[in-house]
Design an enzyme around this catalytic site. Structure first.
Site, PDB file in Angstrom:
ATOM      1  N   ASP A 173       0.808  -1.221   0.000  1.00 42.21           N
ATOM      2  CA  ASP A 173       0.000   0.000   0.000  1.00 42.21           C
ATOM      3  C   ASP A 173       0.840   1.270   0.000  1.00 42.21           C
ATOM      4  OD1 ASP A 173      -2.286  -1.480   0.071  1.00 42.21           O
ATOM      5  OD2 ASP A 173      -2.667  -1.201   2.198  1.00 42.21           O
ATOM      6  N   HIS A 174       2.079   1.169   0.432  1.00 41.37           N
ATOM      7  CA  HIS A 174       2.880   2.368   0.649  1.00 41.37           C
ATOM      8  C   HIS A 174       3.922   2.625  -0.435  1.00 41.37           C
ATOM      9  CE1 HIS A 174       0.933   2.144   4.461  1.00 41.37           C
ATOM     10  NE2 HIS A 174       1.640   1.129   4.881  1.00 41.37           N
TER      11      HIS A 174
END
Length: 390
Positions: A173-174
């Site tokens: 997600d990052h």
């Protein structure tokens, strides 16, 4: 000040981590990002800690705040046909649409690419579900931890012989997913502006993750070697580890890719020459007696890669980040003065950092209805009472 993406309008249906981060990059670069939300099903990270002041609330999540700077928020209950009509009217005035729902969700809402391209043939439309829009597992649901698992990251992470641990956060997600998504949107936007033709981007978040594991996959295909977890050691390095130092739970990370750096490490610590297998315990004992910051500086001066393991307060106070003005203080309507990550790059001729704090839930609904949809206050009030703007 005009920013690189000033004038680009994005209708953002994404939520949680990867999609929100991808559009945050565009927003901080100057795009007008309108985040579509609903009180009927609030973005999950609005409900995720940490919360400002330790008090929960849809406008108090630090996680949500950091992923949604420079955006506006509009309430649309997309289960209502009138809300879908309003969404299409916004899209008709936009250049980009983004969502990270499971495959098929936008189509069921009446906002799939075919419906959207009818009102705006130039639109760039990004769908970034876990497995993409095609294939036997296209309808699977998942978050970063699932993507790490099914792409092999959990298999490769952790201490040898112990339970797979992953990275301790939803790494997909990052890093890989928002980065790939933002790049794809900008490339397609460039194509749209040159040709007048929009297009759909079908991104599988699992496939973006695989791009980070090239060496491990090649090792298997070329050598038949299924690499096991390495812990803190580094494959292909002469020696590497993370060791405790003097102080309360203080640590240092050290890498010596060749015997030269290893010899410098031994000399800095005052340990007699020898191979890692012979001197491992002596190195650990010598490191345990040193301050992690002082030892890192001494090793760096000798050409050895080393860094103290920092706690969150130390990261925020880090003089290097302070010098580069990485941290941004923005005044949030409910949380007050709040700390935000800046973008990790600097432009010579443009400011490319967050301009406004994350929006309150539905904060800009009225102004967007008036400015872009031409609705009167009376019409807006009616849409609220009929559950369209909710």
């Amino acid at each position: 000040m005009r920013r690189p993406l000033t004038g680009v309008r994005v209708i953002d249906f994404s939520w949680v981590g990867a999609g929100s981060y991808a559009t945050k990059i565009l927003a901080d670069l100057g795009a007008e990002v309108i985040k579509i939300e609903s009180t009927k099903k609030v973005d999950g990270i609005r409900l995720s800690p940490p919360f400002a002041g330790g008090r929960s609330g849809v406008n108090r999540s630090g996680y949500f705040a950091d992923r949604n700077t420079s955006k506006r928020s509009m309430l649309l209950n997309l289960k209502e046909p009138a809300a879908v009509d309003l969404a299409l009217k916004l899209i008709a005035q936009a250049e980009l649409v983004c969502n990270n729902f499971s495959a098929g969700v936008m189509e069921r809402l009446g906002l799939g690419y075919e419906a959207v391209s009818e009102v705006n043939p130039r639109i760039v439309y990004l769908s970034m579900s876990m497995n993409g829009a095609t294939g036997p597992e296209r309808h699977a649901r998942g978050y970063g931890a699932m993507m790490s698992a099914i792409t092999g990251l959990h298999h490769l992470s952790g201490i040898p012989g112990l339970t797979p641990t992953g990275t301790g956060t939803n790494y997909p997600d990052h890093i890989p997913n928002p980065g790939h998504a933002a790049f794809a949107m900008l490339a397609a936007l460039r194509h749209s502006r040159r040709t007048g033709r929009g297009q759909r981007i079908d991104m599988a978040q699992t496939e973006a993750m695989l791009a980070t594991l090239g060496a491990e996959l090649l090792d298997w295909t070329a050598n038949g070697n299924d690499r096991a977890p390495l812990g803190n050691s580094g494959e292909g390095l002469y020696w590497q580890d993370v060791l405790p130092t003097a102080g309360d739970d203080d640590w240092i990370a050290i890498s010596t890719p060749t015997p030269r750096e290893w010899d410098v490490l031994l000399a800095t610590l005052g340990v007699a020459a020898g191979a890692p297998a012979e001197r491992r315990d002596e190195v650990a004992a010598a490191v345990a007696a040193r301050n992690n910051h002082e030892l890192a500086h001494a090793l760096q001066a000798g050409g050895v890669a080393a860094a103290p393991v920092l706690s969150p307060p130390e990261v925020i106070a880090d003089p290097q980040l302070d010098h580069r003005e990485h941290w941004r203080i923005l005044e949030h309507p409910e949380m007050g003065r709040s700390l935000y990550n800046g973008q990790p790059f600097r432009f010579a001729r443009h400011e490319v950092q967050p301009t406004t704090p994350a929006p309150l839930l539905g904060q800009h609904t009225d102004e967007i209805c008036e400015e872009l949809l031409g609705l009167s206050p009376q019409q807006i009030a009616h849409l609220r009472t009929t559950d369209v703007l909710s």
